[in-house]
Design a protein around this motif. Structure first.
Motif, PDB file in Angstrom:
ATOM      1  N   ILE A 262      57.352  31.955  38.316  1.00  0.00           N
ATOM      2  CA  ILE A 262      56.666  32.157  37.036  1.00  0.00           C
ATOM      3  C   ILE A 262      55.229  32.586  37.271  1.00  0.00           C
ATOM      4  O   ILE A 262      54.703  33.458  36.575  1.00  0.00           O
ATOM      5  CB  ILE A 262      56.713  30.862  36.197  1.00  0.00           C
ATOM      6  CG1 ILE A 262      58.148  30.503  35.825  1.00  0.00           C
ATOM      7  CG2 ILE A 262      55.862  31.005  34.943  1.00  0.00           C
ATOM      8  CD1 ILE A 262      58.281  29.154  35.139  1.00  0.00           C
ATOM      9  N   ALA A 263      54.585  31.976  38.276  1.00  0.00           N
ATOM     10  CA  ALA A 263      53.185  32.296  38.563  1.00  0.00           C
ATOM     11  C   ALA A 263      53.032  33.762  38.944  1.00  0.00           C
ATOM     12  O   ALA A 263      52.162  34.467  38.413  1.00  0.00           O
ATOM     13  CB  ALA A 263      52.659  31.395  39.676  1.00  0.00           C
ATOM     14  N   ALA A 264      53.877  34.237  39.869  1.00  0.00           N
ATOM     15  CA  ALA A 264      53.788  35.639  40.300  1.00  0.00           C
ATOM     16  C   ALA A 264      54.111  36.590  39.156  1.00  0.00           C
ATOM     17  O   ALA A 264      53.419  37.599  38.948  1.00  0.00           O
ATOM     18  CB  ALA A 264      54.727  35.884  41.478  1.00  0.00           C
ATOM     19  N   GLY A 265      55.156  36.284  38.391  1.00  0.00           N
ATOM     20  CA  GLY A 265      55.526  37.141  37.263  1.00  0.00           C
ATOM     21  C   GLY A 265      54.476  37.142  36.175  1.00  0.00           C
ATOM     22  O   GLY A 265      54.140  38.193  35.612  1.00  0.00           O
ATOM     23  N   GLY A 266      53.919  35.948  35.856  1.00  0.00           N
ATOM     24  CA  GLY A 266      52.895  35.866  34.823  1.00  0.00           C
ATOM     25  C   GLY A 266      51.612  36.570  35.207  1.00  0.00           C
ATOM     26  O   GLY A 266      50.982  37.226  34.376  1.00  0.00           O
ATOM     27  N   LEU A 267      51.217  36.450  36.483  1.00  0.00           N
ATOM     28  CA  LEU A 267      50.021  37.145  36.948  1.00  0.00           C
ATOM     29  C   LEU A 267      50.213  38.657  36.910  1.00  0.00           C
ATOM     30  O   LEU A 267      49.303  39.404  36.529  1.00  0.00           O
ATOM     31  CB  LEU A 267      49.675  36.691  38.365  1.00  0.00           C
ATOM     32  CG  LEU A 267      49.095  35.276  38.498  1.00  0.00           C
ATOM     33  CD1 LEU A 267      49.072  34.840  39.952  1.00  0.00           C
ATOM     34  CD2 LEU A 267      47.700  35.209  37.898  1.00  0.00           C
ATOM     35  N   THR A 268      51.405  39.110  37.289  1.00  0.00           N
ATOM     36  CA  THR A 268      51.692  40.550  37.249  1.00  0.00           C
ATOM     37  C   THR A 268      51.657  41.070  35.822  1.00  0.00           C
ATOM     38  O   THR A 268      51.041  42.105  35.534  1.00  0.00           O
ATOM     39  CB  THR A 268      53.068  40.835  37.876  1.00  0.00           C
ATOM     40  OG1 THR A 268      53.095  40.331  39.214  1.00  0.00           O
ATOM     41  CG2 THR A 268      53.354  42.319  37.888  1.00  0.00           C
ATOM     42  N   LEU A 269      52.307  40.350  34.909  1.00  0.00           N
ATOM     43  CA  LEU A 269      52.296  40.767  33.501  1.00  0.00           C
ATOM     44  C   LEU A 269      50.892  40.653  32.908  1.00  0.00           C
ATOM     45  O   LEU A 269      50.512  41.447  32.046  1.00  0.00           O
ATOM     46  CB  LEU A 269      53.276  39.909  32.698  1.00  0.00           C
ATOM     47  CG  LEU A 269      54.760  40.122  32.984  1.00  0.00           C
ATOM     48  CD1 LEU A 269      55.604  39.105  32.219  1.00  0.00           C
ATOM     49  CD2 LEU A 269      55.187  41.539  32.610  1.00  0.00           C
ATOM     50  N   GLY A 270      50.127  39.664  33.373  1.00  0.00           N
ATOM     51  CA  GLY A 270      48.760  39.513  32.883  1.00  0.00           C
ATOM     52  C   GLY A 270      47.895  40.704  33.246  1.00  0.00           C
ATOM     53  O   GLY A 270      47.126  41.209  32.414  1.00  0.00           O
ATOM     54  N   ILE A 271      48.017  41.179  34.488  1.00  0.00           N
ATOM     55  CA  ILE A 271      47.258  42.368  34.902  1.00  0.00           C
ATOM     56  C   ILE A 271      47.694  43.588  34.099  1.00  0.00           C
ATOM     57  O   ILE A 271      46.875  44.416  33.696  1.00  0.00           O
ATOM     58  CB  ILE A 271      47.448  42.604  36.413  1.00  0.00           C
ATOM     59  CG1 ILE A 271      46.802  41.474  37.201  1.00  0.00           C
ATOM     60  CG2 ILE A 271      46.849  43.946  36.830  1.00  0.00           C
ATOM     61  CD1 ILE A 271      47.051  41.548  38.691  1.00  0.00           C
ATOM     62  N   MET A 272      49.000  43.695  33.849  1.00  0.00           N
ATOM     63  CA  MET A 272      49.512  44.830  33.088  1.00  0.00           C
ATOM     64  C   MET A 272      49.021  44.809  31.634  1.00  0.00           C
ATOM     65  O   MET A 272      48.800  45.859  31.020  1.00  0.00           O
ATOM     66  CB  MET A 272      51.044  44.818  33.119  1.00  0.00           C
ATOM     67  CG  MET A 272      51.696  46.051  32.527  1.00  0.00           C
ATOM     68  SD  MET A 272      53.481  45.849  32.348  1.00  0.00           S
ATOM     69  CE  MET A 272      53.538  44.658  31.003  1.00  0.00           C
ATOM     70  N   THR A 273      48.823  43.604  31.103  1.00  0.00           N
ATOM     71  CA  THR A 273      48.420  43.450  29.700  1.00  0.00           C
ATOM     72  C   THR A 273      46.913  43.553  29.513  1.00  0.00           C
ATOM     73  O   THR A 273      46.434  43.800  28.400  1.00  0.00           O
ATOM     74  CB  THR A 273      48.924  42.080  29.176  1.00  0.00           C
ATOM     75  OG1 THR A 273      50.309  41.943  29.467  1.00  0.00           O
ATOM     76  CG2 THR A 273      48.726  41.957  27.675  1.00  0.00           C
ATOM     77  N   LEU A 274      46.155  43.380  30.575  1.00  0.00           N
ATOM     78  CA  LEU A 274      44.688  43.355  30.473  1.00  0.00           C
ATOM     79  C   LEU A 274      44.091  44.559  29.742  1.00  0.00           C
ATOM     80  O   LEU A 274      43.224  44.379  28.875  1.00  0.00           O
ATOM     81  CB  LEU A 274      44.074  43.246  31.874  1.00  0.00           C
ATOM     82  CG  LEU A 274      43.724  41.850  32.367  1.00  0.00           C
ATOM     83  CD1 LEU A 274      43.151  41.915  33.770  1.00  0.00           C
ATOM     84  CD2 LEU A 274      42.747  41.170  31.421  1.00  0.00           C
ATOM     85  N   PRO A 275      44.484  45.812  30.070  1.00  0.00           N
ATOM     86  CA  PRO A 275      43.855  46.951  29.378  1.00  0.00           C
ATOM     87  C   PRO A 275      44.006  46.904  27.860  1.00  0.00           C
ATOM     88  O   PRO A 275      43.069  47.259  27.130  1.00  0.00           O
ATOM     89  CB  PRO A 275      44.579  48.167  29.977  1.00  0.00           C
ATOM     90  CG  PRO A 275      45.091  47.699  31.281  1.00  0.00           C
ATOM     91  CD  PRO A 275      45.430  46.261  31.108  1.00  0.00           C
ATOM     92  N   VAL A 276      45.169  46.450  27.384  1.00  0.00           N
ATOM     93  CA  VAL A 276      45.386  46.365  25.934  1.00  0.00           C
ATOM     94  C   VAL A 276      44.461  45.327  25.318  1.00  0.00           C
ATOM     95  O   VAL A 276      43.829  45.574  24.276  1.00  0.00           O
ATOM     96  CB  VAL A 276      46.863  46.021  25.639  1.00  0.00           C
ATOM     97  CG1 VAL A 276      47.084  45.871  24.140  1.00  0.00           C
ATOM     98  CG2 VAL A 276      47.788  47.080  26.212  1.00  0.00           C
TER      99      VAL A 276
END
Length: 285
Positions: A135-149
């Motif tokens: 969950i940590a790795a997936g959440g961090l990856t999705l978090g970086i992807m969501t940052l620009p928005v």
């Protein structure tokens, strides 16, 4: 000349109305398609049980819990970093070449394909930081992807706050940070929440980033910590539709899972709308 302008105005208004109607019709068509094919799969057992018989029967409870966990992790990572970045860019940074380069980088990051974020998360979080598929790795990856928005939406919300609010706060003797904390951020909060939920909704439906970092083909157990691997709704749909043991037999489960994912995203957007409405009412008071 006046008739020409009126005619051009009518043409543009008609094109805008047509575009809006087409978007609405497409949304209704997709909803009808999903509901008509997926409602038969929706039941209490489907929502509360784990998959059975090579995922040809049973429910999707681990997928729902996994998707919710990934979304919460994403929000915990992306929201504070995104809002702080927007506050710095809009309130503190001296506008110049460096800030323009940073904004250009943020805009370019928003256009990076999601599969690239997935490969980055696999290489950095899963391998270098040794988090593994979790969950940590997936959440961090999705978090970086969501940052620009989130950064873009937060910055626009901060820009929409009138400068008179800041000037009035300074006139009362408040410091810059007190002004941002007590005046600017509360006024911009509805717009920040809207942008955050939009980014989170996108993250909830992504398959490519989590198939390398957070989601697995099958696990009947619910996660006990952020270092556990999980099932997720979008990846589960992908598995059932492409790699299942009996794709045609699980077709109703595919549509049922997709319908649950749509309802989950709809629920998040509805919660954002309600929260934004309440915040705006308080600001008016």
């Amino acid at each position: 000349m006046k008739k020409h302008r009126l005619w051009a105005q009518k043409v543009f208004f008609l094109s805008f109305k047509t575009a809006a109607c087409l978007n609405g019709a497409a949304l209704l068509l997709i909803l009808y398609f999903m509901v008509s094919r997926g409602w038969r799969a929706i039941s209490w057992d489907f929502l509360t049980q784990s998959p059975k018989d090579s995922m040809t029967a049973g429910g999707i409870l681990p997928c729902i819990v996994g998707t919710t966990s990934l979304c919460l992790m994403t929000l915990m990572v992306a929201l504070p970093i995104g809002v702080c970045s927007a506050v710095y860019l809009n309130e503190y940074a001296r506008q110049g070449t460096l800030v323009r380069i940073i904004r250009l980088g943020i805009n370019n990051l928003a256009g990076v394909p999601s599969i690239v974020f997935g490969l980055f998360g696999l290489a950095f979080f899963c391998i270098v930081l040794k988090m593994g598929v979790s969950i940590a790795a997936g959440g961090l990856t999705l978090g970086i992807m969501t940052l620009p928005v989130i950064i873009g939406a937060s910055e626009e919300a901060l820009k929409a706050v009138p400068n008179t609010y800041r000037e009035a706060s300074f006139a009362m003797g408040a410091t810059k940070w007190q002004t941002i904390k007590k005046v600017v951020l509360p006024a911009a909060f509805p717009g920040i929440i809207t942008g955050s939920i939009l980014g989170l909704s996108r993250a909830a439906g992504e398959t490519a980033p989590i198939m390398y970092t957070g989601a697995v083909f099958f696990t009947p157990d619910l996660p006990g910590s952020i270092l556990d691997e999980v099932m997720a709704l979008p990846y589960h749909i992908y598995v059932l539709a492409t790699a299942g043991t009996n794709i045609e037999a699980t077709r109703h489960l595919q549509y049922g899972t997709a319908l649950v994912l749509i309802l989950l995203v709809f629920g998040m957007n509805l919660a954002a709308i309600i929260l934004r409405s309440k915040m705006r009412k308080k600001l008016r008071i």
